[in-house]
Scaffold this motif. Structure first.
Motif, PDB file in Angstrom:
ATOM      1  N   ALA A 151       0.840  -1.208   0.000  1.00  0.00           N
ATOM      2  CA  ALA A 151       0.000   0.000   0.000  1.00  0.00           C
ATOM      3  C   ALA A 151       0.873   1.255   0.000  1.00  0.00           C
ATOM      4  CB  ALA A 151      -0.925  -0.007   1.213  1.00  0.00           C
ATOM      5  N   ILE A 152       1.994   1.197   0.697  1.00  0.00           N
ATOM      6  CA  ILE A 152       2.945   2.313   0.667  1.00  0.00           C
ATOM      7  C   ILE A 152       3.515   2.468  -0.740  1.00  0.00           C
ATOM      8  CG2 ILE A 152       5.173   3.131   1.530  1.00  0.00           C
ATOM      9  CD1 ILE A 152       4.506   1.833   4.200  1.00  0.00           C
ATOM     10  N   TYR A 153       3.822   1.357  -1.369  1.00  0.00           N
ATOM     11  CA  TYR A 153       4.334   1.375  -2.743  1.00  0.00           C
ATOM     12  C   TYR A 153       3.341   2.056  -3.676  1.00  0.00           C
ATOM     13  CZ  TYR A 153       5.427  -0.532  -7.383  1.00  0.00           C
ATOM     14  OH  TYR A 153       5.692  -0.670  -8.730  1.00  0.00           O
ATOM     15  N   GLU A 154       2.085   1.700  -3.582  1.00  0.00           N
ATOM     16  CA  GLU A 154       1.069   2.297  -4.448  1.00  0.00           C
ATOM     17  C   GLU A 154       0.933   3.794  -4.178  1.00  0.00           C
ATOM     18  OE1 GLU A 154      -0.385   0.900  -6.919  1.00  0.00           O
ATOM     19  OE2 GLU A 154       0.316  -1.147  -6.556  1.00  0.00           O
ATOM     20  N   PHE A 155       0.955   4.167  -2.903  1.00  0.00           N
ATOM     21  CA  PHE A 155       0.863   5.588  -2.568  1.00  0.00           C
ATOM     22  C   PHE A 155       2.064   6.350  -3.113  1.00  0.00           C
ATOM     23  CE2 PHE A 155       2.330   9.002   0.224  1.00  0.00           C
ATOM     24  CZ  PHE A 155       1.232   9.840   0.213  1.00  0.00           C
ATOM     25  N   GLY A 156       3.251   5.814  -2.882  1.00  0.00           N
ATOM     26  CA  GLY A 156       4.466   6.496  -3.288  1.00  0.00           C
ATOM     27  C   GLY A 156       4.570   6.701  -4.784  1.00  0.00           C
ATOM     28  N   ASN A 157       4.048   5.785  -5.564  1.00  0.00           N
ATOM     29  CA  ASN A 157       4.115   5.903  -7.026  1.00  0.00           C
ATOM     30  C   ASN A 157       3.232   7.020  -7.565  1.00  0.00           C
ATOM     31  OD1 ASN A 157       6.042   4.001  -7.639  1.00  0.00           O
ATOM     32  ND2 ASN A 157       4.579   2.346  -7.966  1.00  0.00           N
ATOM     33  N   ALA A 158       2.204   7.374  -6.823  1.00  0.00           N
ATOM     34  CA  ALA A 158       1.243   8.361  -7.326  1.00  0.00           C
ATOM     35  C   ALA A 158       1.268   9.679  -6.564  1.00  0.00           C
ATOM     36  CB  ALA A 158      -0.172   7.769  -7.277  1.00  0.00           C
ATOM     37  N   ALA A 159       1.933   9.726  -5.418  1.00  0.00           N
ATOM     38  CA  ALA A 159       1.840  10.889  -4.524  1.00  0.00           C
ATOM     39  C   ALA A 159       2.529  12.118  -5.093  1.00  0.00           C
ATOM     40  CB  ALA A 159       2.440  10.546  -3.167  1.00  0.00           C
ATOM     41  N   THR A 160       1.936  13.257  -4.853  1.00  0.00           N
ATOM     42  CA  THR A 160       2.534  14.549  -5.191  1.00  0.00           C
ATOM     43  C   THR A 160       3.427  14.994  -4.034  1.00  0.00           C
ATOM     44  OG1 THR A 160       0.752  15.811  -4.165  1.00  0.00           O
ATOM     45  CG2 THR A 160       0.464  15.167  -6.486  1.00  0.00           C
ATOM     46  N   PRO A 161       4.300  15.977  -4.262  1.00  0.00           N
ATOM     47  CA  PRO A 161       5.091  16.503  -3.147  1.00  0.00           C
ATOM     48  C   PRO A 161       4.225  16.955  -1.973  1.00  0.00           C
ATOM     49  CG  PRO A 161       6.002  17.266  -5.209  1.00  0.00           C
ATOM     50  CD  PRO A 161       4.730  16.553  -5.554  1.00  0.00           C
TER      51      PRO A 161
END
Length: 311
Positions: free
Chosen positions: A210-220
């Motif tokens: 879930a962290i991986y998915e968030f990190g791939n799409a997250a903005t600064p």
């Protein structure tokens, strides 16, 4: 050291109205970024007579929206000041915006401004001028992004401001991204957990994927929302958070030293995150930390007052 030129223009016609470039008594300061913009209108002595806030004004990501939001905020400030459009047309304005990296970016904004004289620059100049009230000293501006600057004898040097992918060390986005990296390392057993990493992993249902998915799409900005977790944990002595804050403080010190900063000079830590680094700086630097004398908007008005009538 990065250097990004400012764009200055003098405009004599706006919507068919002939405007004078001489003896302007109205000053306008504009401060804008990815979350919003602010406009202040002042008289020649910088007494504010009208203000307004508007939407995002970083032309990098939504250029037309930035222009529309700036114009709307200018008009709202004009109405707040009780001024006719002709007064705005003859004003001097200094505009500091995130995302202004070259003359092309600056001209894109400048060409729609209604002022007789305006200067469009990256917001670093207005931030530093406001914090130091135009005097000597250093500024570490640490929010979602970051930069470090030192002013001496009327000259200012800058470091940082390269954005999330290449820089923004010590920033909120940098802290949030590094926190998730450490959580992944802890989840894999490479690094020991702390209360902070356990609590952060729990926010993602104890699932590194879930962290991986968030990190791939997250903005600064989305990474930056995790920064308060680090600050709070560091203040409680969490070892992971403390190490991260010290890393950020070390970057600030290295940048200041690179700029020639002397520990007897004033130091302003600005932005939402900047002041939180005070307790993690070396003592000789922490002793020099002072409250900013003004905001980026104050800096814009001060710079507008110094523009004069010379071309």
């Amino acid at each position: 050291m990065a250097y990004f030129p400012a764009f200055q223009f003098r405009k004599r016609y706006y919507k068919g109205i002939i405007m004078s470039d001489q003896n302007s008594t109205i000053l306008v300061g504009i401060d804008g970024g990815g979350t919003g913009c602010r406009v202040a209108i002042a008289d020649a002595d910088r007494n504010i007579i009208g203000t307004a806030k508007g939407g995002p004004a970083n032309p990098t990501y939504t250029p037309q929206q930035a222009r529309d939001n700036i114009l709307a905020a200018i008009d709202a400030a004009r109405l707040d000041a009780g001024l006719e459009q002709t007064a705005i047309n003859s004003a001097r304005a200094y505009v500091g915006l995130a995302g202004i990296r070259n003359d092309t970016d600056a001209e894109f904004i400048a060409e729609i401004l209604p002022f007789a004289q305006a200067r469009v620059v990256e917001d670093r100049a207005t931030t530093v001028t406001g914090a130091l009230a135009g005097g000597d000293g250093a500024v570490a501006a640490i929010g979602t992004g970051s930069f470090v600057a030192r002013s001496k004898g009327g000259k200012t040097g800058y470091l940082g401001g390269w954005g999330f992918r290449l820089g923004d060390q010590a920033s909120g986005a940098w802290l949030g991204r590094n926190l998730l990296e450490r959580v992944i390392l802890c989840a894999e057993g490479i690094e020991p957990h702390s209360d902070l990493t356990r609590e952060t992993l729990a926010r993602y249902d104890d699932d590194p994927h879930a962290i991986y998915e968030f990190g791939n799409a997250a903005t600064p900005a989305e990474f930056g929302k995790l920064a308060p977790l680090v600050v709070d944990a560091a203040n409680k002595g969490d070892p992971t958070a403390t190490a991260m804050m010290r890393d950020g403080a070390d970057y600030i010190v290295k940048a200041l030293n690179t700029l020639g900063y002397r520990p007897d000079e004033p130091l302003c830590l600005t932005g939402g995150l900047g002041p939180h680094y005070t307790n993690f700086l070396q003592a000789s630097f922490a002793r020099q930390v002072m409250m900013p004398k003004g905001s980026a908007l104050d800096g814009a008005l001060l710079l507008a007052s110094r523009m004069g009538d010379a071309p």
